[in-house]
Design a protein around this motif. Structure first.
Motif, PDB file in Angstrom:
ATOM      1  N   UNK A 111     -36.902  32.167   5.846  1.00  0.00           N
ATOM      2  CA  UNK A 111     -36.929  30.965   6.029  1.00  0.00           C
ATOM      3  C   UNK A 111     -36.054  30.224   5.117  1.00  0.00           C
ATOM      4  N   UNK A 112     -35.927  30.563   3.903  1.00  0.00           N
ATOM      5  CA  UNK A 112     -35.198  29.890   2.767  1.00  0.00           C
ATOM      6  C   UNK A 112     -33.821  30.315   2.893  1.00  0.00           C
ATOM      7  N   UNK A 113     -33.431  31.716   3.440  1.00  0.00           N
ATOM      8  CA  UNK A 113     -32.062  32.321   3.652  1.00  0.00           C
ATOM      9  C   UNK A 113     -31.486  31.397   4.714  1.00  0.00           C
TER      10      UNK A 113
ATOM     11  N   UNK B 101     -45.153  31.648  -4.547  1.00  0.00           N
ATOM     12  CA  UNK B 101     -44.149  32.634  -4.618  1.00  0.00           C
ATOM     13  C   UNK B 101     -42.560  32.033  -4.846  1.00  0.00           C
ATOM     14  N   UNK B 102     -42.326  30.967  -4.100  1.00  0.00           N
ATOM     15  CA  UNK B 102     -40.951  30.511  -4.135  1.00  0.00           C
ATOM     16  C   UNK B 102     -40.365  30.198  -5.564  1.00  0.00           C
ATOM     17  N   UNK B 103     -41.006  29.571  -6.205  1.00  0.00           N
ATOM     18  CA  UNK B 103     -40.428  29.464  -7.835  1.00  0.00           C
ATOM     19  C   UNK B 103     -40.011  31.056  -8.500  1.00  0.00           C
ATOM     20  N   UNK B 104     -40.900  32.008  -8.047  1.00  0.00           N
ATOM     21  CA  UNK B 104     -40.665  33.285  -8.656  1.00  0.00           C
ATOM     22  C   UNK B 104     -39.557  34.266  -7.874  1.00  0.00           C
ATOM     23  N   UNK B 105     -39.118  33.893  -6.670  1.00  0.00           N
ATOM     24  CA  UNK B 105     -37.987  34.434  -6.243  1.00  0.00           C
ATOM     25  C   UNK B 105     -36.785  34.730  -6.976  1.00  0.00           C
ATOM     26  N   UNK B 106     -36.301  33.794  -7.531  1.00  0.00           N
ATOM     27  CA  UNK B 106     -35.092  33.768  -8.203  1.00  0.00           C
ATOM     28  C   UNK B 106     -35.117  34.869  -9.300  1.00  0.00           C
ATOM     29  N   UNK B 107     -36.387  35.096  -9.904  1.00  0.00           N
ATOM     30  CA  UNK B 107     -36.451  35.759 -11.227  1.00  0.00           C
ATOM     31  C   UNK B 107     -36.450  37.153 -10.938  1.00  0.00           C
ATOM     32  N   UNK B 108     -36.715  37.520  -9.640  1.00  0.00           N
ATOM     33  CA  UNK B 108     -36.568  38.843  -9.100  1.00  0.00           C
ATOM     34  C   UNK B 108     -37.775  39.346  -8.415  1.00  0.00           C
ATOM     35  N   UNK B 109     -38.110  40.516  -8.767  1.00  0.00           N
ATOM     36  CA  UNK B 109     -39.396  40.967  -8.019  1.00  0.00           C
ATOM     37  C   UNK B 109     -40.637  40.273  -7.980  1.00  0.00           C
TER      38      UNK B 109
ATOM     39  N   UNK C 286     -52.081  29.832   7.635  1.00  0.00           N
ATOM     40  CA  UNK C 286     -53.552  29.130   7.309  1.00  0.00           C
ATOM     41  C   UNK C 286     -52.849  28.340   5.867  1.00  0.00           C
ATOM     42  N   UNK C 287     -54.003  27.525   5.479  1.00  0.00           N
ATOM     43  CA  UNK C 287     -53.805  26.857   4.262  1.00  0.00           C
ATOM     44  C   UNK C 287     -53.790  27.797   3.198  1.00  0.00           C
ATOM     45  N   UNK C 288     -54.488  28.864   2.898  1.00  0.00           N
ATOM     46  CA  UNK C 288     -54.227  29.568   1.658  1.00  0.00           C
ATOM     47  C   UNK C 288     -52.819  30.451   1.845  1.00  0.00           C
ATOM     48  N   UNK C 289     -52.433  30.730   3.066  1.00  0.00           N
ATOM     49  CA  UNK C 289     -51.049  31.250   2.953  1.00  0.00           C
ATOM     50  C   UNK C 289     -49.918  30.345   2.378  1.00  0.00           C
ATOM     51  N   UNK C 290     -50.114  28.992   2.732  1.00  0.00           N
ATOM     52  CA  UNK C 290     -49.311  27.958   2.453  1.00  0.00           C
ATOM     53  C   UNK C 290     -49.191  28.013   0.780  1.00  0.00           C
ATOM     54  N   UNK C 291     -50.399  28.197   0.282  1.00  0.00           N
ATOM     55  CA  UNK C 291     -50.794  28.097  -1.111  1.00  0.00           C
ATOM     56  C   UNK C 291     -49.689  28.994  -1.970  1.00  0.00           C
TER      57      UNK C 291
END
Length: 184
Positions: free
Chosen positions: A135-137, A89-97, A79-84
């Motif tokens: 997906x990113x992996x 989330x994507x830019x926060x992944x590299x920082x850890x949790x 859904x559109x909210x899930x995409x938002x």
């Protein structure tokens, strides 16, 4: 059009497993129902078919799981909210949790509102993070300049071993094997 067909197929498989095609709410888009309505011989044969055997149930169940996995991997049904949420989330992944509170704050809503809106789109925060990481992996391992260790840290895993376990759960093979296949 394709998205609607895939969703309908997955739902139809579930209905067939339960032997409940007659009570289905997808009558407006169901080919079988349209045939029945037109009185075609094929429609009558389909309407009178017996319930699936145990062997057929197993096959239908596997096909349903496969259809759902394809939808999830392709991002169909998101859904559109899930995409938002994914975009946050994507830019926060590299920082850890990745913390739900940080994502909710970025989206301008409370943690509970984020949970509720994701639930309305039939997903959870944990599922969103898991699907995004998967997906990113797969995408990052296709790049020739990204090692397994680098991908693990870019996706926010504490160590490459944790990433390897998750990757094996997602795909059934190790990330180093997937990475070495790409080099050929």
């Amino acid at each position: 059009m394709i998205r609607g067909a895939k969703v309908m197929i997955a739902g139809c498989i579930d209905q067939m497993l339960e032997g409940a095609c007659g009570d289905c709410g997808r009558r407006d888009s169901c080919i079988l129902h349209q045939w029945r309505g037109l009185g075609h011989r094929a429609g009558a044969m389909i309407a009178e078919r017996p319930k699936p055997t145990n062997r057929a149930r197993g096959l239908l169940s596997r096909l349903g799981d496969l259809a759902k996995a394809i939808e999830a991997q392709a991002g169909i049904g998101i859904g559109p909210f899930t995409r938002r949420v994914e975009a946050s989330v994507e830019p926060l992944l590299e920082a850890g949790g990745v913390r739900i509170e940080a994502v909710a704050r970025e989206l301008g809503c409370s943690r509970q509102t984020l949970y509720r809106r994701l639930k309305a789109e039939n997903t959870t925060f944990e599922q969103v993070v898991e699907r995004l990481r998967r997906r990113l992996a797969l995408r990052l391992l296709r790049e020739k300049d990204a090692s397994v260790k680098e991908v693990a840290y870019r996706l926010g895993f504490s160590d490459p071993a944790a990433f390897s376990r998750a990757f094996k759960r997602w795909t059934g093979s190790s990330p180093s094997l997937a990475w070495s296949r790409q080099e050929r």
